[in-house]
Design an enzyme around this catalytic site. Structure first.
Site, PDB file in Angstrom:
ATOM      1  N   ASP A 524       0.846  -1.183   0.000  1.00 53.93           N
ATOM      2  CA  ASP A 524       0.000   0.000   0.000  1.00 53.93           C
ATOM      3  C   ASP A 524       0.887   1.240   0.000  1.00 53.93           C
ATOM      4  OD1 ASP A 524      -2.288   1.533   0.132  1.00 53.93           O
ATOM      5  OD2 ASP A 524      -2.665   1.175   2.256  1.00 53.93           O
ATOM      6  N   GLU A 527       2.527   4.798  -4.310  1.00 54.00           N
ATOM      7  CA  GLU A 527       2.503   5.650  -5.510  1.00 54.00           C
ATOM      8  C   GLU A 527       3.843   6.336  -5.799  1.00 54.00           C
ATOM      9  OE1 GLU A 527      -1.228   4.560  -4.101  1.00 54.00           O
ATOM     10  OE2 GLU A 527       0.165   5.882  -3.041  1.00 54.00           O
ATOM     11  N   ASP A 623      -9.924   3.416  -1.212  1.00 53.50           N
ATOM     12  CA  ASP A 623     -10.669   3.612   0.023  1.00 53.50           C
ATOM     13  C   ASP A 623     -11.993   4.294  -0.255  1.00 53.50           C
ATOM     14  OD1 ASP A 623      -8.549   2.498   1.261  1.00 53.50           O
ATOM     15  OD2 ASP A 623      -7.655   4.366   1.941  1.00 53.50           O
TER      16      ASP A 623
END
Length: 1415
Positions: A524, A527, A623
């Protein structure tokens, strides 16, 4: 004259020879008329390129054209004639919204220098730039090379590059692309070049349809700005990502989509999200042909879509000639680095396009079988005991449940490769318990590595070893490590593009597996996402961090919430490889998993992804939030978008804020400069822009500024009318500068703009401002005048009017008798009473104003329910006595609504309180309250400190106070304010810098002190910022860092967020669609997201079931569990601060519904697993839109509320609240209800049908012509895989059906390559079913072997048999057949359904070729 065109390998046509053979007068007439028509057409259809004599500078050729054909030459906005023409572009103000006023001329770009040269693989051409003005963004490249490779019959490669200087290109280590070879012998395409200006056109050879045509706007190629446009074959465009697209088929009406990996929550606007996928598919025509186009480039870019021009009218003399000229839609790419490297795929079917695309970028992973089971997750289970309870209660429900997750809360101080031995003591034992029950455990890992010691002071080994191995991303100096801030605090970032980093990462994954025996990894924040822009020290002022052109990315700052663009990695500068970070992490994690599990597949889920990541991982969609809206989102979604709420509210954000404070309108229940249409109670429209700081900010309780109100409701005080109800049960109301049309009681309109600082700011709770306020219930009034001067003419009110005739249809009436005289003196403020007037209430109250004001402020007493220097006795609830005279201006003025002032106030009804001290100085000690002592009792502990600093405003709670609520809330204010405005915390629902424990809905903890004026003031709507806010009810958030500068670092949220992918990521991992929210639109958006990631080659995809953000509801979660049961990646996951949403916490009916639908999923897992096999080996989609199967049916082209599993299973979920039907479209083929086998009733084919959909049901239909393998379900896949198999046969109109089964041990890493699996082809007719085994496991199955399974059931839908009980026989295909006992045969003649049950003892092995007959 037309551009010079040539098709390589063909002679250029000589137009001069066309006149031969036409000599008769009749033909001369025809020729003359034809010439007239052609001439007329040429007037309108000006050539897209012209041949010009070469000069030092070309004057722009700006022909008349439909403005919808223009391509923007000033894409950064704020175009003006002078700037436009200075860059050699055309200027003509657009008559409609969308088309640009500054657009490219037809003689812009390059020309062919010499000839187009034929090569072994295709063609090559040298280009030189025409002498037009330089582009304003970067140095133009004067000489280019075009390389055309006709790689396959279905694949074309066109690359435009700088032959003189090597430029960054996506490295082969990231994505291996085909090497040049011999040109295809019989390509499906033709390529034509225009020489001056240069353009090229690719068409489908069989139909002439346009695949790619750059003549619409010529090429631009600069150092940091590359642009090219192409026409499409039709308006049916799909793909490009990652974004929240409201619909699967793109809206082409001047939309610009940025592509650049970004850790932003999916809000349904135009934000760039986690993945980087510059790939689209175009469905060309009604013949069902499709093509795909892929730009291999990892730099930041934007893609602009503009609509088609269908026809043009041309005037010939006095007549009108309608010309059916088709100018198709246009796609424009603007890229800020690299090269233009296009691949085109000719299909011809949509599924062919995806297969060809994934053939090039890499096929997707074959997930482990258990990874298709139901999975449960939550950010912050608090401790090991809570986690144990969740595991056990979910098991107790009987809901199938394969995987449990550990989010960052399992870690010690959120550091990778650690676990909290205090809060999660015994975690290894819990993981072993999961394994003992046939379950798996997946942990999260973030890329950011903390650079501080462990909690006990010992070195943090991942950081220390990383320093030693030099694995971290470097600053621009190439020597020092970039330091940023993420969850662990200050952090460094591994450079996963570096081989030594891959080794280092694998070492730690392997060693940590010895501590926590996890089964999969969830990566997670990759990016990469950071909490500081760039780094702790900012970023350098250079052309990488601040390029000359910035695409339309979120924030318009390249390094916002990520690394500086000038940092250095092994693959290149971060400016070039940013969108590859998550992809490189997926590759490294895939390598690590091979070390941890050398023989098993495991699972990897990634948020960030690139082209080809599907080879390595899956993806979740982000999310989302727990609200009905988010279940439908990206299709009907909101946030600077159209917001359609199926409950109470909807709105449209119409503009951008202008400057700090001036243009900030905050709201929870309402709108921001928005059209807000509620299907429930209220609607309003914000009519104007704010003008200047403070002046134009209107503060209101109804949700403009600093509010946290959550619902609308009826006022609770007699006569208050309509209002807003807070989470505390209090009610306030009033519109501001808005048209508020209430379907309930009231409406009003704010008529004007504010005038100057403070003067024109009217504050209100329940009333209106300079407004026509018409109440359908109790009140009506009109504001008759403008404000006069600062403070003088500002009248504040809660329930009444200002200088107005106020006539109440209910309880009260009154009249304002005079004009204000001077500043403050004559301003009387009131809520329920009168002004220098006799006020007689028809209901509860009456009173008299006893005197004239004496001097400014001194003698003004403000009250809502009480008296003014008077005894006020209410017939209802309240009584009180004012105990003293005012002392001096402002000092002794206490404001209250329900409570007391330096008084003992005893209410006959609800309230009591005591004020313990005297005021100290002007403004300092003024406490404002709205709800006061109501429902609460409290004690004020100290004196205020200085002007404004210590003024705390509250609606529900206290500050610097022990507040004990008799109802829901309690809290403690922990500290003193620090300086003016800086430390003023405003709150509605909770506390700041406070321990706030709510017995009802909310609790939170303020973690730090404010740092500087305004910068560090954290405002919250749904939760808290920089706070641990744990709500047992609705809202919460956690702010992890300090603000850096005014406004920049303040995160505003309603739906929450934090929380990328590149082409090819699907080879390595799966993808979840990001941090969604519990909302209906987010559930709906997840369907579009799944369909798009199928295009991108990442089929292991899903969204957070029930929503990540916000509190879900049982109905929403129940519907989402139904939909989520058909996500390829099926995980329920939610946020730290919201209510539990694992299925076990809901009602028994909800639990039963969830168990039933998950049992359906587990029954169908053999079919789903087989679909993943085909995706892995052939590149087909798993979840697919109807148009992939029915491309010639135009009704399917925009169906995105339904989806298919493979070709044979249609899912039609309910996506709106309080709905017990669903509209479903059925293409023209038989469709059978999955659960009953009954064919859809009526004339349904090619029609949209309304189906019953009670709360406990999801509509699933089987397509005629398919055979689905099934299996008896169990509570985990470990046990279900041991159960008997089944077959579901659905006949088509020809009484035929077919299907396949792939079956292996479910986890071996190379079972396909070793051919260690079972593969069966199924075929059925009106008389028999054949099961042909194509492959058997190595060595053949033995007792207890994973392939030692038998068919236990066969169901046949749409089978027409004769009268009587059918005779059914079964056995080996080449041997004698056994008769199936009639007790095991059921036939429903009315619905034509044949059921064969309890076949286990007939020894119908899945590894044997079989035959079943009936008749």
């Amino acid at each position: 004259m037309p551009a010079e065109e040539s098709s390589p390998g063909k002679p250029t046509e000589d137009l001069r020879n066309e006149k031969g053979g036409f000599s008769s007068p009749r033909w001369r007439v025809v020729m003359v008329l034809s010439c007239v028509v052609v001439a007329a057409l040429l007037v309108i259809i000006v050539p897209t390129a012209v041949v010009l004599t070469r000069t030092d500078r070309l004057d722009p050729v700006c022909p008349a054209m439909d403005e919808r054909e223009r391509v923007d030459c000033h894409p950064e906005g704020e175009a003006a004639r002078a700037r436009c023409e200075a860059r050699g572009c055309c200027w003509s103000p657009a008559a409609t919204q969308g088309p640009p006023s500054c657009f490219y001329p037809t003689n812009h770009g390059y020309e062919v220098d010499g000839e187009v040269v034929k090569t072994a693989s295709g063609y090559r051409a040298r280009l030189r730039r025409l002498k037009s003005p330089p582009t304003p963004y970067s140095a133009d490249v004067e000489t280019l090379e075009v390389v055309v490779e006709m790689q396959e019959e279905h694949r074309l490669h066109v690359k435009i590059l700088d032959p003189a200087e090597a430029r960054y290109e996506v490295p082969e280590a990231a994505l291996r692309v085909p090497r040049p070879g011999q040109a295809a012998d019989s390509p499906m395409y033709d390529v034509i070049f225009a020489h001056r200006p240069f353009s090229f056109k690719v068409t489908r050879r069989s139909t002439g349809a346009t695949i790619f045509d750059t003549s619409v706007s010529k090429l631009t190629f600069g150092d940091q700005f590359l642009s090219v446009s192409t026409r499409l074959a039709s308006s049916n465009l799909y793909g490009l990502g990652e974004h929240v697209h409201r619909r699967y088929r793109h809206d082409l009406n001047w939309k610009t989509w940025p592509i650049f990996s970004r850790g932003a929550s999916p809000k349904g606007n135009f934000d760039n999200l986690y993945g980087h996928h510059p790939f689209y598919m175009c469905l060309e025509d009604s013949d069902g042909n499709a093509n795909g186009v892929f730009l291999l480039n990892s730099n930041a870019m934007e893609v602009t879509l503009q609509p088609p021009v269908t026809s043009v009218k041309s005037q010939i003399r006095d007549d009108i000639l309608d010309v059916e000229r088709v100018a198709m839609p246009t796609v424009t790419y603007r890229v800020i680095g690299g090269v233009l490297d296009f691949y085109m795929f000719l299909g011809p079917s949509p599924e062919n396009v995806v297969q060809q695309y994934t053939e090039m970028i890499g096929r997707s992973i074959m997930p482990a079988y258990w990874a298709l089971g139901f999975q449960l997750s939550r950010w912050n289970y608090t401790d090991i005991n809570k986690l144990r309870r969740v595991v056990q209660r979910t098991r107790d429900t009987g809901i199938p449940y394969d995987v449990q997750y550990g989010d960052i809360d399992y870690m010690e101080d959120t550091k990778d490769f650690t676990y909290d031995a205090d809060l999660f003591q015994g975690l290894p034992d819990l993981v072993q318990n999961l394994h003992d029950h046939g379950q798996k455990y997946i942990i999260i890992l973030d890329p950011a590595i903390g650079n501080t010691n462990r909690r006990d002071g010992s070195p943090y080994l991942p950081y220390e070893s990383g320093l030693q191995d030099d694995v971290f991303v470097k600053n621009a100096d190439g020597v020092t490590d970039l330091i940023g801030e993420v969850w662990p605090g200050t952090t460094v970032f591994p450079d996963f593009t570096k081989p030594s980093t891959v080794q280092w990462w694998g070492d730690h994954c392997e060693s940590f597996h010895n501590v926590i025996p996890y089964d999969g990894l969830w990566i997670d924040m990759n990016e990469p996402k950071t909490f500081k822009n760039g780094s702790l020290t900012g970023c350098g002022d250079d052309r990488w961090n601040y390029p000359p052109y910035v695409p339309a990315i979120k924030g318009k700052l390249m390094y916002e919430r990520t690394l500086c663009m000038d940092t250095l990695q092994y693959w290149g500068r971060h400016y070039d490889v940013h969108s590859l970070y998550g992809h490189s992490m997926a590759i490294a994690t895939h390598s690590a998993m091979r070390r941890v599990f050398p023989d098993k597949r495991g699972i990897i889920i990634t948020r960030a992804n690139f082209v080809g990541t599907g080879q390595y991982s899956g993806h979740w969609l982000g999310d989302n939030k727990s609200a009905w809206e988010d279940m439908e989102w990206s299709i009907t979604g909101s946030y600077r978008a159209n917001f359609a709420g199926t409950g109470q509210y909807s709105g449209h954000w119409l503009g951008d804020n202008k400057s700090a404070w001036e243009d900030m309108e905050w709201s929870i229940t309402g709108s921001y400069r928005a059209n807000f249409v509620g299907t429930g109670q209220y609607s309003g429209h914000w009519l104007g822009d704010n003008k200047s700081a403070w002046e134009d900010m209107e503060w209101s309780i109804t949700g403009k500024v600093l509010t946290g109100l959550t619902s609308w409701g009826r006022g609770s005080t007699p006569g208050t009318g309509w209002g807003i109800t807070s989470p505390h049960g209090r009610t306030w109301s009033g519109p501001s500068r808005a048209n508020f049309v209430g379907t309930g009681q009231y409406s009003g309109h704010w008529l004007g703009d504010n005038k100057s600082a403070w003067e024109d700011m009217e504050w209100s709770i329940t009333g209106s401002y300079r407004a026509n306020f018409v109440g359908t219930g109790q009140y009506s009034g009109h504001w008759l005048g403008d404000n006069k001067s600062a403070w003088e003419d500002m009248e504040w009110s809660i329930t009444g009017s200002y200088r107005a005739n106020f006539v109440g249809t209910g309880q009260y009436s009154g009249h304002w008798l005079g004009d204000n005289k001077s500043a403050w003196e004559d301003m009387e403020w009131s809520i329920t009473g009168s002004y220098r007037a006799n006020f007689v209430g028809t209901g509860q109250y009456s009173g008299h104003w006893l005197g004239d004001n004496k001097s400014a402020w001194e003698d003004m007493e403000w009250s809502i329910t009480g008296s003014y220097r008077a005894n006020f006795v209410g017939t209802g609830q309240y009584s009180g006595h004012w105990l003293g005279d005012n002392k001096s201006a402002w000092e002794d003025m206490e404001w209250s609504i329900t409570g007391s002032y330096r008084a003992n106030f005893v209410g006959t009804g609800q309230y009591s309180g005591h004020w313990l001290g005297d005021n100290k100085s002007a403004w300092e000690d003024m406490e404002w309250s709205i709800t006061g002592t109501g429902q609460y009792s409290g004690h004020w502990l100290g004196d205020n400190k200085s002007a404004w600093e210590d003024m705390e405003w509250s609606i529900t709670g206290s500050y610097r106070a022990n507040f004990v609520g008799t109802g829901q809330y309690s809290g403690h204010w922990l500290g003193d304010n620090k300086s003016a405005w800086e430390d003023m915390e405003w709150s509605i629902t909770g506390s700041y810098r406070a321990n706030f424990v709510g017995t009802g809905q909310y609790s939170g903890h303020w973690l730090g002190d404010n740092k500087s004026a305004w910068e560090d003031m954290d405002w919250s709507i749904t939760g808290s910022y920089r706070a641990n806010f744990v709500g047992t009810g609705q809202y919460s958030g956690h702010w992890l860092g300090d603000n850096k500068s005014a406004w920049e670092d303040m995160d505003w949220s309603i739906t929450g967020s934090y929380r990328a992918n590149f082409v090819g990521t699907g080879q390595y991992s799966g993808h979840w669609l990001g941090d969604n929210k519990s909302a209906w639109e987010d559930m709906e958006w997840s369907i579009t997201g799944m369909l798009e990631f199928g295009l991108f080659g990442i089929p292991y995809i899903g969204a957070d079931i029930c929503g990540f953000l916000l509190d879900t509801t049982e109905q929403l979660c129940q519907r989402w569990m139904q939909l989520g049961a058909f996500y390829p990646y099926s995980r329920n996951h939610n946020h730290n601060d919201f209510i539990d949403q694992d299925p076990a916490v809901f009602s028994q009916s909800m639990i039963d519904s969830s168990r039933d639908v998950m049992m359906t999923r587990y029954t169908l897992l053999p079919y789903l697993y087989t679909l993943f096999y085909h995706a892995h080996v052939a590149g087909t989609t798993v979840v697919r839109p109807l148009l992939h199967e029915f491309p010639t049916d135009s009704n399917t082209w925009d169906v995105d509320r339904q989806f298919l599993w493979g070709s044979g299973l249609l899912i039609s979920p309910v996506l709106t609240p309080d709905t017990t039907t669903v509209d479903a479209y059925f293409p023209d083929t038989p469709w059978y209800a999955y659960f009953t086998g009954q064919e859809v009733e009526g004339q349904y084919r090619g029609q949209t049908v309304t189906l019953d959909a009670p709360l406990d049901k999801i509509n699933v239909h089987v397509r005629g012509g398919v055979i689905l393998p099934t299996q008896q379900p169990a509570n985990t896949t470990v046990y279900s895989r041991k159960n008997p198999m089944g077959l579901l046969v659905a006949m088509d109109d020809s009484s035929a059906a077919s299907g396949t089964l792939f079956w292996d041990d479910g986890e071996s890493i190379d079972s396909v390559e070793r051919q260690d699996y079972v593969f069966v082809n199924f075929n059925a007719s009106s008389t028999e079913l054949l099961c042909e085994v194509v492959n058997v496991p190595l060595g053949g199955p033995t007792a207890g072997h994973w392939a030692d399974l038998r068919y236990g059931t066969v169901s046949v839908y749409g089978l027409a048999l004769g009268t009587g009980t059918p005779i059914v026989r079964a056995g080996p295909s080449n041997g004698p057949l056994q008769t199936v006992a009639t007790s095991r045969v059921q036939y429903d003649r009315d619905n034509q359904v044949l059921l064969l049950t309890d076949l286990n003892d007939m020894d119908l092995k899945i590894t044997s070729s079989l035959r079943v007959t009936w008749g």
